[in-house]
Motif scaffolding. Structure first.
Motif, PDB file in Angstrom:
ATOM      1  N   ALA A 327     -14.183 -34.287 -19.342  1.00  0.00           N
ATOM      2  CA  ALA A 327     -13.754 -35.613 -18.887  1.00  0.00           C
ATOM      3  C   ALA A 327     -13.197 -35.551 -17.473  1.00  0.00           C
ATOM      4  O   ALA A 327     -13.420 -36.460 -16.660  1.00  0.00           O
ATOM      5  CB  ALA A 327     -12.705 -36.176 -19.845  1.00  0.00           C
ATOM      6  N   LEU A 328     -12.485 -34.474 -17.158  1.00  0.00           N
ATOM      7  CA  LEU A 328     -11.913 -34.338 -15.819  1.00  0.00           C
ATOM      8  C   LEU A 328     -13.022 -34.166 -14.790  1.00  0.00           C
ATOM      9  O   LEU A 328     -12.974 -34.774 -13.706  1.00  0.00           O
ATOM     10  CB  LEU A 328     -10.952 -33.152 -15.759  1.00  0.00           C
ATOM     11  N   ALA A 329     -14.020 -33.352 -15.091  1.00  0.00           N
ATOM     12  CA  ALA A 329     -15.136 -33.177 -14.169  1.00  0.00           C
ATOM     13  C   ALA A 329     -15.833 -34.505 -13.905  1.00  0.00           C
ATOM     14  O   ALA A 329     -16.216 -34.803 -12.764  1.00  0.00           O
ATOM     15  CB  ALA A 329     -16.122 -32.158 -14.731  1.00  0.00           C
ATOM     16  N   LYS A 330     -15.966 -35.314 -14.934  1.00  0.00           N
ATOM     17  CA  LYS A 330     -16.615 -36.616 -14.769  1.00  0.00           C
ATOM     18  C   LYS A 330     -15.780 -37.532 -13.885  1.00  0.00           C
ATOM     19  O   LYS A 330     -16.309 -38.233 -13.018  1.00  0.00           O
ATOM     20  CB  LYS A 330     -16.847 -37.259 -16.139  1.00  0.00           C
ATOM     21  N   ARG A 331     -14.457 -37.527 -14.075  1.00  0.00           N
ATOM     22  CA  ARG A 331     -13.593 -38.373 -13.249  1.00  0.00           C
ATOM     23  C   ARG A 331     -13.611 -37.930 -11.793  1.00  0.00           C
ATOM     24  O   ARG A 331     -13.588 -38.758 -10.878  1.00  0.00           O
ATOM     25  CB  ARG A 331     -12.161 -38.357 -13.795  1.00  0.00           C
ATOM     26  N   ILE A 332     -13.663 -36.614 -11.566  1.00  0.00           N
ATOM     27  CA  ILE A 332     -13.734 -36.106 -10.193  1.00  0.00           C
ATOM     28  C   ILE A 332     -15.026 -36.574  -9.542  1.00  0.00           C
ATOM     29  O   ILE A 332     -15.022 -37.081  -8.401  1.00  0.00           O
ATOM     30  CB  ILE A 332     -13.636 -34.572 -10.170  1.00  0.00           C
ATOM     31  N   HIS A 333     -16.138 -36.430 -10.255  1.00  0.00           N
ATOM     32  CA  HIS A 333     -17.410 -36.837  -9.666  1.00  0.00           C
ATOM     33  C   HIS A 333     -17.435 -38.343  -9.391  1.00  0.00           C
ATOM     34  O   HIS A 333     -17.912 -38.780  -8.323  1.00  0.00           O
ATOM     35  CB  HIS A 333     -18.587 -36.479 -10.572  1.00  0.00           C
ATOM     36  N   GLN A 334     -16.962 -39.127 -10.319  1.00  0.00           N
ATOM     37  CA  GLN A 334     -17.002 -40.582 -10.134  1.00  0.00           C
ATOM     38  C   GLN A 334     -16.125 -41.019  -8.962  1.00  0.00           C
ATOM     39  O   GLN A 334     -16.500 -41.919  -8.200  1.00  0.00           O
ATOM     40  CB  GLN A 334     -16.574 -41.282 -11.425  1.00  0.00           C
ATOM     41  N   SER A 335     -14.982 -40.387  -8.794  1.00  0.00           N
ATOM     42  CA  SER A 335     -14.108 -40.694  -7.661  1.00  0.00           C
ATOM     43  C   SER A 335     -14.785 -40.308  -6.348  1.00  0.00           C
ATOM     44  O   SER A 335     -14.756 -41.064  -5.365  1.00  0.00           O
ATOM     45  CB  SER A 335     -12.779 -39.957  -7.808  1.00  0.00           C
ATOM     46  N   PHE A 336     -15.397 -39.124  -6.329  1.00  0.00           N
ATOM     47  CA  PHE A 336     -16.130 -38.662  -5.152  1.00  0.00           C
ATOM     48  C   PHE A 336     -17.270 -39.624  -4.807  1.00  0.00           C
ATOM     49  O   PHE A 336     -17.454 -40.004  -3.639  1.00  0.00           O
ATOM     50  CB  PHE A 336     -16.675 -37.251  -5.414  1.00  0.00           C
ATOM     51  N   ALA A 337     -18.039 -40.032  -5.819  1.00  0.00           N
ATOM     52  CA  ALA A 337     -19.185 -40.910  -5.588  1.00  0.00           C
ATOM     53  C   ALA A 337     -18.730 -42.265  -5.046  1.00  0.00           C
ATOM     54  O   ALA A 337     -19.390 -42.852  -4.176  1.00  0.00           O
ATOM     55  CB  ALA A 337     -19.982 -41.087  -6.876  1.00  0.00           C
TER      56      ALA A 337
END
Length: 364
Positions: A327-337
């Motif tokens: 879940a953390l990896a997904k939140r990092i990617h979504q914030s980056f995107a």
């Protein structure tokens, strides 16, 4: 006054002085901070290593010598890729390095150096400071007992050194190439074999043929490494590292025990180096590229649009894999995107549009 009263008061006074001495001496000693700082870079390596050493010196300068860092280059205390564990365990207080070396710990670390089709240096700073990037980095690092700060940036990096021309994406099949982080994962999607090597081992592996190609940084550093002696085709632009941020990571328990003032001194030193290093690379790369072309017979090549499209498609597959991790990896990617879309959208009609028109008018 009776003699015994004088003696009594004298003893009390002496006791007070002794107590004050006992309290003040340790307090003064405790106010000094001595840091063991390990690094992923060779000693005195221009830009990366000298930037780390400059940061260490700046800590002493900003604190009038009260905060000192004993600097250990890669291999002097631990290996380049062992610095993460050295600091997380508390054996050292901080390291200077590149977070994407540690995607094996968590793929989210890649986002805090550079990821394919990622952020430029100025976009990176905006995301970290205003777009929630620092908070996500704190959350990720905190899981491993660390606290990170931006401490350098190389800007847009070159695509790499190749022994042969890379005319299409199919040329990457079976290619052994030094490329760490998520960029290496993209190579895997294209059928290549990514190899993760510290900077000090790249030349010997390229010259011996243990690897077929390598990326490093840009003309200034690549010239110093003499990579042109083993490969003559120099490709641009690098899809994998558009604004590579370097970091100082600290043992979180140690960091939390510092005063706010000392935390601010360290943060200020890191912020200064973050700007200084980017300026240095921006200044020195152009002249180094001209020397490579005119003196070393290097052949500059641009990746074709079709090849870059393949990089993009493979990158999206890698990002899907990252988001499946946690879940953390997904939140990092979504914030980056989100940052890439919003800050990048502004960049398109500001910096990019202006530079294109300036270069057109001046014939650059």
């Amino acid at each position: 006054m009776k003699r015994r009263d004088v003696i009594k008061k004298g003893l009390i006074g002496a006791g007070s002085v002794a107590a004050a001495t006992t309290i003040s001496a340790p307090a003064i000693a405790a106010n000094r901070i001595e840091i063991s700082m390990v690094s992923t870079w060779p000693r005195d390596f221009p830009g990366l290593g000298t930037g780390a050493q400059r940061f260490a010196q700046r800590l002493a300068d900003l604190s009038d010598g009260r905060i000192t860092a004993k600097y250990f280059a890669a291999g002097e205390r631990v290996g380049a890729f062992d610095v993460f564990d050295e600091v997380a365990s508390g054996n050292a207080q901080m390291y200077h390095g590149a977070e994407y070396y540690f995607t094996g710990k968590h793929p989210g670390f890649g986002y805090f150096t550079a990821v394919p089709f990622g952020l430029t240096a100025t976009e990176f700073n905006a995301w970290l400071r205003f777009g929630g990037g620092q908070e996500l980095w704190d959350e990720l690092s905190g899981e491993f007992g660390l606290k990170g700060l931006a401490c350098g940036n190389t800007g847009v990096q070159m695509g790499g050194w190749f022994r042969k021309e890379m005319k299409s994406a199919s040329d990457f099949k079976g290619l052994k190439m030094r490329m760490p982080g998520l960029g290496g994962s993209v190579l895997s999607k294209l059928g290549g074999s990514p190899v993760s090597l510290p900077g000090g081992q790249i030349y010997e592996n390229l010259i011996s043929g243990a690897i077929d190609a390598t990326e490093w940084v840009g003309p200034w550093n690549d010239e110093i490494m003499k990579l042109y002696e083993a490969a003559k085709f120099y490709y641009y632009p690098g899809f994998h590292e558009p604004g590579s941020m370097l970091s100082v990571q600290m043992n979180k328990k140690w960091w939390d025990g510092l005063s706010k003032m000392d935390q601010n001194i360290i943060a200020a030193a890191a912020a200064q180096e973050n700007e200084y290093m980017y300026s240095e690379f921006s200044w020195k790369n152009g002249a180094a590229l001209q020397r490579l072309l005119s003196q070393q017979g290097v052949q500059l090549r641009e990746f074709s649009d079709d090849t870059y499209d393949a990089f993009g498609e493979a990158s999206e597959e890698v990002f899907e894999d990252v988001q499946d991790h946690s879940a953390l990896a997904k939140r990092i990617h979504q914030s980056f995107a989100k940052a890439r879309k919003e800050v990048g959208g502004w960049n398109k009609i500001s910096d990019v549009a202006y530079v294109q028109q300036r270069n057109r008018v001046l014939g650059m």
